[in-house]
Structures are given as C-alpha cells and as structure tokens.
Motif scaffolding. Structure first.
Motif, PDB file in Angstrom:
ATOM      1  N   SER A  64       0.837  -1.187   0.000  1.00 25.50           N
ATOM      2  CA  SER A  64       0.000   0.000   0.000  1.00 25.50           C
ATOM      3  C   SER A  64       0.873   1.239   0.000  1.00 25.50           C
ATOM      4  CB  SER A  64      -0.923   0.000   1.220  1.00 25.50           C
ATOM      5  OG  SER A  64      -0.201  -0.110   2.399  1.00 25.50           O
ATOM      6  N   SER A  65       0.388   2.289  -0.639  1.00 25.10           N
ATOM      7  CA  SER A  65       1.230   3.446  -0.871  1.00 25.10           C
ATOM      8  C   SER A  65       1.232   4.369   0.321  1.00 25.10           C
ATOM      9  CB  SER A  65       0.733   4.199  -2.097  1.00 25.10           C
ATOM     10  OG  SER A  65      -0.564   4.696  -1.855  1.00 25.10           O
ATOM     11  N   GLY A  66       2.292   5.126   0.461  1.00 24.31           N
ATOM     12  CA  GLY A  66       2.393   6.153   1.476  1.00 24.31           C
ATOM     13  C   GLY A  66       3.285   7.248   0.955  1.00 24.31           C
ATOM     14  N   PRO A  67       3.303   8.409   1.599  1.00 25.15           N
ATOM     15  CA  PRO A  67       4.111   9.501   1.118  1.00 25.15           C
ATOM     16  C   PRO A  67       5.577   9.181   1.212  1.00 25.15           C
ATOM     17  CG  PRO A  67       3.158  10.036   3.257  1.00 25.15           C
ATOM     18  CD  PRO A  67       2.542   8.758   2.813  1.00 25.15           C
ATOM     19  N   ALA A  68       6.315   9.466   0.186  1.00 25.27           N
ATOM     20  CA  ALA A  68       7.746   9.182   0.175  1.00 25.27           C
ATOM     21  C   ALA A  68       8.511  10.402   0.644  1.00 25.27           C
ATOM     22  CB  ALA A  68       8.181   8.813  -1.240  1.00 25.27           C
ATOM     23  N   GLY A  69       9.660  10.136   1.232  1.00 26.05           N
ATOM     24  CA  GLY A  69      10.578  11.206   1.553  1.00 26.05           C
ATOM     25  C   GLY A  69      10.234  11.994   2.799  1.00 26.05           C
ATOM     26  N   GLU A 123     -14.005   4.392  14.726  1.00 26.69           N
ATOM     27  CA  GLU A 123     -13.185   5.480  15.261  1.00 26.69           C
ATOM     28  C   GLU A 123     -11.790   5.463  14.626  1.00 26.69           C
ATOM     29  OE1 GLU A 123     -13.246   4.755  19.440  1.00 26.69           O
ATOM     30  OE2 GLU A 123     -15.319   5.431  19.701  1.00 26.69           O
ATOM     31  N   ALA A 124     -11.234   4.258  14.506  1.00 25.19           N
ATOM     32  CA  ALA A 124      -9.918   4.129  13.884  1.00 25.19           C
ATOM     33  C   ALA A 124      -9.960   4.593  12.434  1.00 25.19           C
ATOM     34  CB  ALA A 124      -9.439   2.680  13.978  1.00 25.19           C
ATOM     35  N   LEU A 125     -11.041   4.264  11.741  1.00 22.13           N
ATOM     36  CA  LEU A 125     -11.202   4.699  10.359  1.00 22.13           C
ATOM     37  C   LEU A 125     -11.206   6.220  10.271  1.00 22.13           C
ATOM     38  CD1 LEU A 125     -11.817   4.256   7.361  1.00 22.13           C
ATOM     39  CD2 LEU A 125     -14.224   3.966   7.968  1.00 22.13           C
ATOM     40  N   ASP A 126     -11.925   6.877  11.149  1.00 24.67           N
ATOM     41  CA  ASP A 126     -11.984   8.340  11.131  1.00 24.67           C
ATOM     42  C   ASP A 126     -10.596   8.942  11.378  1.00 24.67           C
ATOM     43  OD1 ASP A 126     -14.715   8.155  10.692  1.00 24.67           O
ATOM     44  OD2 ASP A 126     -15.229   8.433  12.813  1.00 24.67           O
ATOM     45  N   LEU A 127      -9.870   8.372  12.339  1.00 25.92           N
ATOM     46  CA  LEU A 127      -8.531   8.877  12.641  1.00 25.92           C
ATOM     47  C   LEU A 127      -7.563   8.605  11.495  1.00 25.92           C
ATOM     48  CD1 LEU A 127      -8.260   7.763  16.378  1.00 25.92           C
ATOM     49  CD2 LEU A 127      -8.510  10.106  15.531  1.00 25.92           C
ATOM     50  N   LEU A 128      -7.663   7.433  10.904  1.00 31.18           N
ATOM     51  CA  LEU A 128      -6.794   7.095   9.783  1.00 31.18           C
ATOM     52  C   LEU A 128      -7.068   8.025   8.601  1.00 31.18           C
ATOM     53  CD1 LEU A 128      -4.660   5.258   8.515  1.00 31.18           C
ATOM     54  CD2 LEU A 128      -6.491   3.649   7.938  1.00 31.18           C
ATOM     55  N   ARG A 129      -8.331   8.337   8.361  1.00 31.90           N
ATOM     56  CA  ARG A 129      -8.676   9.250   7.260  1.00 31.90           C
ATOM     57  C   ARG A 129      -8.020  10.616   7.486  1.00 31.90           C
ATOM     58  NH1 ARG A 129     -13.875   8.650   7.446  1.00 31.90           N
ATOM     59  NH2 ARG A 129     -13.960   7.036   5.843  1.00 31.90           N
ATOM     60  N   ALA A 130      -8.070  11.109   8.727  1.00 27.07           N
ATOM     61  CA  ALA A 130      -7.435  12.388   9.036  1.00 27.07           C
ATOM     62  C   ALA A 130      -5.921  12.312   8.837  1.00 27.07           C
ATOM     63  CB  ALA A 130      -7.768  12.807  10.467  1.00 27.07           C
ATOM     64  N   GLN A 182       0.179  11.448   6.638  1.00 27.94           N
ATOM     65  CA  GLN A 182       0.833  10.727   7.727  1.00 27.94           C
ATOM     66  C   GLN A 182       0.357   9.287   7.840  1.00 27.94           C
ATOM     67  OE1 GLN A 182       3.342  11.581   9.983  1.00 27.94           O
ATOM     68  NE2 GLN A 182       3.685  13.107   8.388  1.00 27.94           N
ATOM     69  N   ALA A 183      -0.303   8.771   6.815  1.00 28.73           N
ATOM     70  CA  ALA A 183      -0.742   7.381   6.776  1.00 28.73           C
ATOM     71  C   ALA A 183      -0.971   7.004   5.318  1.00 28.73           C
ATOM     72  CB  ALA A 183      -2.005   7.178   7.608  1.00 28.73           C
ATOM     73  N   SER A 184      -1.117   5.713   5.079  1.00 25.66           N
ATOM     74  CA  SER A 184      -1.216   5.173   3.727  1.00 25.66           C
ATOM     75  C   SER A 184      -2.635   5.242   3.170  1.00 25.66           C
ATOM     76  CB  SER A 184      -0.752   3.713   3.741  1.00 25.66           C
ATOM     77  OG  SER A 184      -1.225   3.019   2.616  1.00 25.66           O
ATOM     78  N   PRO A 185      -2.815   5.844   1.985  1.00 23.23           N
ATOM     79  CA  PRO A 185      -4.135   5.809   1.341  1.00 23.23           C
ATOM     80  C   PRO A 185      -4.603   4.391   1.045  1.00 23.23           C
ATOM     81  CG  PRO A 185      -2.742   7.483   0.326  1.00 23.23           C
ATOM     82  CD  PRO A 185      -1.858   6.674   1.233  1.00 23.23           C
ATOM     83  N   GLY A 186      -3.679   3.485   0.731  1.00 25.25           N
ATOM     84  CA  GLY A 186      -4.061   2.099   0.483  1.00 25.25           C
ATOM     85  C   GLY A 186      -4.626   1.444   1.730  1.00 25.25           C
ATOM     86  N   ASN A 187      -4.006   1.697   2.867  1.00 26.08           N
ATOM     87  CA  ASN A 187      -4.529   1.159   4.120  1.00 26.08           C
ATOM     88  C   ASN A 187      -5.913   1.720   4.422  1.00 26.08           C
ATOM     89  OD1 ASN A 187      -2.148  -0.227   4.392  1.00 26.08           O
ATOM     90  ND2 ASN A 187      -1.332   1.038   6.047  1.00 26.08           N
ATOM     91  N   LEU A 188      -6.095   3.015   4.128  1.00 28.63           N
ATOM     92  CA  LEU A 188      -7.406   3.629   4.345  1.00 28.63           C
ATOM     93  C   LEU A 188      -8.465   2.940   3.488  1.00 28.63           C
ATOM     94  CD1 LEU A 188      -9.223   5.846   5.517  1.00 28.63           C
ATOM     95  CD2 LEU A 188      -8.432   7.349   3.656  1.00 28.63           C
TER      96      LEU A 188
END
Length: 201
Positions: free
Chosen positions: A16-21, A114-121, A127-133
């Motif tokens: 799953s993707s996340g911000p690089a660098g 609740e975790a979903l809401d926090l992960l979306r933020a 600061q988290a992976s869009p794929g995981n979201l």
C-alpha cells in the motif's frame, strides 16, 4: 467459506502506498485526530511491530497468548495517548502495523469506525497510507453489510474469489483503486484465485 483479508495483511502492508521522503522526526501537519509529535518514538514503533508479528502468527496457524481483543485494547490505549500512530511518530512500518491491528478489530466495530476516522485524518495530513485507508473503509462497510468502494474484502466462493459485499459504482472501482495506490481489481482477484485454490474452504 474463508475470508481472505487476514491472509493479505502482510502483502497490504508491503504494497500500500504512502508519502515518500517524509522524515520521521518532522512535525505532523495539523489535522483532526492527528497529534504532532516532535520525535520518532522507537519504543512505540517496536511495540507495534511486535504486535503485528503476533497478529500474523495467529493468522498463520501459530496460536498466541495474546488475542485480537487484547491487541485492540492496547491499540485503543495507544490512540488515547498519542492519537493515530503516524509516520512521524512510528515510521511507515509502525503505522502499517497499527492499521493491521485496527483492520482485525472486527469484534469492536465502534472502535473500528473510530480508527477509520482517525486514519482518514492522518491520510489527509500525509501521515498514513491511502491504500490502508481503502482497506479499512471496505472492512467497515463490509462488516455492516454495505457495498464496498475498492473491492478489497474478498471470500472464496465455489468458483473462486468474490467480494464479500457488492462493489458500489463498479465502473469507477479501478479509478478509486489507482488513486489509493492499489493494484487493479483484476490483478488482485488473480492473486486471490491462487489463494482460493490453496485453501478453498
């Protein structure tokens, strides 16, 4: 019939993707539910990685003394103290580990939401992976019997892998998956075909 998401956790964490660098020691952009640590918390990172290892051992057939419920309870405590475990706080692999524990918190759907809401933020704050979201959005939707957006929640049917709930607006699913950094649905289902053939029931 066997739900395949548990078998996909390590692959999802790896692909799953996340911000690089992004430097783990950097401050987190302000976002609802996202704390702003000034440092990388190695102890917390290592704890999350160890929790994920036990989670995966459970799902690989090696029973652990710690249950899903215990891991969920500990993740709740972590979130109460730190907010969502961000890349800045625990690194990308630590954030992925926190997501996997939330993904497997089906016994507590209120917390999972609740975790979903926090992960979306956290994703909004990079600061988290869009794929995981995408995976967690589908997990929560499927748990409610609602259509899923990305087709990540799959079970083995008599003729191979099928979504556990219908995919909403299926003509747009490949666009949504691409935006989340996920492989095509066709490629994903091909992988699942192999897994279903190995463990059909």
């Amino acid at each position: 019939m066997v739900t395949l998401v548990a078998l996909l956790s390590l692959a999802a964490c790896g692909t799953s993707s996340g911000p690089a660098g992004h430097s783990p020691s950097g401050a987190v952009p302000a976002a609802s539910g996202v704390s702003s640590p000034a440092f990388f918390d190695k102890a917390l990172h290592d704890e999350l990685i160890a929790m994920l290892a036990r989670d995966q051992a459970d799902r690989g057939g090696t029973p652990q003394s710690e249950s899903d419920q215990a891991r969920t309870s500990r993740l709740k405590e972590i979130i109460r103290t730190h907010g969502w475990p961000t890349f800045a706080l625990v690194g990308e692999d630590g954030g992925n580990a926190a997501w996997a524990i939330a993904q497997h918190s089906d016994q507590d759907p209120t917390f999972q939401q609740e975790a979903l809401d926090l992960l979306r933020a956290a994703v909004t704050a990079r600061q988290a992976s869009p794929g995981n979201l995408a995976y967690l959005e589908d997990r929560v939707a499927a748990g409610r019997g609602e259509p899923q957006g990305y087709g990540t929640q799959i079970r083995c049917g008599p003729d191979g892998p099928v979504p556990t709930t219908p995919i909403r607006d299926e003509s747009e699913v490949e666009r949504r998956r691409a935006e989340a950094g996920l492989p095509t649905l066709a490629g994903y289902l091909a992988e699942m075909t192999t897994i279903c053939a190995q463990d059909p029931e």
